[in-house]
Write an enzyme that holds these catalytic residues in place. Sequence first.
Site, PDB file in Angstrom:
ATOM      1  N   LYS A 275      -7.780  56.831 -12.029  1.00 40.60           N
ATOM      2  CA  LYS A 275      -7.856  55.916 -10.894  1.00 40.60           C
ATOM      3  C   LYS A 275      -9.070  55.039 -11.088  1.00 40.60           C
ATOM      4  O   LYS A 275     -10.042  55.423 -11.736  1.00 40.60           O
ATOM      5  CB  LYS A 275      -7.928  56.652  -9.558  1.00 40.60           C
ATOM      6  CG  LYS A 275      -9.163  57.491  -9.303  1.00 40.60           C
ATOM      7  CD  LYS A 275     -10.394  56.771  -8.813  1.00 40.60           C
ATOM      8  CE  LYS A 275     -10.095  55.916  -7.602  1.00 40.60           C
ATOM      9  NZ  LYS A 275     -11.384  55.205  -7.182  1.00 40.60           N
TER      10      LYS A 275
ATOM     11  N   THR B  18     -16.837  53.737 -10.721  1.00 39.71           N
ATOM     12  CA  THR B  18     -15.912  54.389  -9.809  1.00 39.71           C
ATOM     13  C   THR B  18     -14.586  54.495 -10.469  1.00 39.71           C
ATOM     14  O   THR B  18     -13.705  53.701 -10.269  1.00 39.71           O
ATOM     15  CB  THR B  18     -15.731  53.669  -8.490  1.00 39.71           C
ATOM     16  OG1 THR B  18     -16.915  53.796  -7.775  1.00 39.71           O
ATOM     17  CG2 THR B  18     -14.683  54.336  -7.637  1.00 39.71           C
TER      18      THR B  18
ATOM     19  N   ASN C 208     -13.195  43.909  -0.564  1.00 34.86           N
ATOM     20  CA  ASN C 208     -14.491  44.552  -0.442  1.00 34.86           C
ATOM     21  C   ASN C 208     -15.222  44.185   0.837  1.00 34.86           C
ATOM     22  O   ASN C 208     -16.062  44.963   1.327  1.00 34.86           O
ATOM     23  CB  ASN C 208     -15.350  44.220  -1.674  1.00 34.86           C
ATOM     24  CG  ASN C 208     -14.913  45.053  -2.860  1.00 34.86           C
ATOM     25  OD1 ASN C 208     -15.251  46.221  -2.975  1.00 34.86           O
ATOM     26  ND2 ASN C 208     -14.100  44.459  -3.732  1.00 34.86           N
TER      27      ASN C 208
END
Length: 397
Positions: free
Chosen positions: A173, A184, A392
């Site tokens: 992911k 991330t 975001n």
Amino acid sequence: MQIIDGTIASPKGFQATGLHAGLKKIKKDLGVIYSEVPANAAAVYTTNQVKAAPIFVTKTALKNQTLQAIVVNSGVANACTGKIGMENAKKMQALAAAHLAVDQENVAIASTGVIGKQLPMSVIETGINELDLQKAEPSAFHEAILTTDTNTKEIVVTEKINGQLVTMAGVAKGSGMIHPNMATMLAFITTDACISAQLLQTLLAQKTETTFNQITVDGDTSTNDMVLVLANGLAKNSVIEENSAAYEKFVAMFQLVSETLAKMIAKDGEGATKLIEAQVTGARDALEARLVAKKIVGSSLVKTAIFGEDPNWGRIICAVGYAGSQTDPEKIDMWIGNQQLLKQSQPQLFNKKIMKETLEKETIIIKVELNIGTESGKAWGCDLTYKYIEVNALYHT
């Protein structure tokens, strides 16, 4: 070597599943990978000095170099959560161990999602106890680890090694806050090959440098990333030794799985419409070649130019110049697709119609020849779009 349809549970002896526990409103948010026997394991982690609680728990578990299960949640990162967060991470590990009837030190945990929120442990406990490997849906694990991703990312390959069919599967992911030396992103690789944990760790560290660490979406390095590899040996091949033909086959499998996952992550950057691949050749040093490539795909000006389908090669040469590697500014050749833009640093006429067609494609390849050596490197990124700002700006709310 063959690429086949499958899941993270395709190698012999692995199971996986996922479900909606309630950390997110609707989508799946809790998953598990389980090996029938303890597997040799290796890992690499985020280089951010601010690390999430699951990183520390998993590092401790990996001291014995074996794992039998990985439990992952999305929606809440359990990062910057203090002593309570650490206690919750350990409790999550203990709950999974009890539910799966395995040793607690053989359970790794990973979390991804919003930073600064405590895990709702009642939700975690209920969810873990509802994970049912008897009714396993491995593809549900692929979904459960996602955050702002628009799709799942998986690959399965097979190869005959020492007379036995070996399978390797990977799932990942990652969509935003991607700028490894790790970021991330979470990636999990399973294989039924028989190989030592030490050799697995060496290979993972090497290949991370040329794959996962060569992607960038937005220049931010996260608190939670890790890549975990499990090898349970159930293919029953003789032990893979370094510097052998068997090892070369295994390395090729690992390279393909890692690079494919890395490119999938880069392509799925938040709001992205295009994958950018930078290929740098003619460098004096392989590390410097990778550095230049990553500076190109990481440049906000390059990323916006690609989004606008504008062949503004000045932005590319600018990134080459500030990359911090050795270059001769009078010797650089450059292409976008098959259209040469620079030869020995001199501008070249190109076919505007063909360039337009090239820049309309989903994958844009930028090639830079430095002409000062023989080493090469690649990096992958994505364009920077209006959608990235929207995603975001509203991520927490």
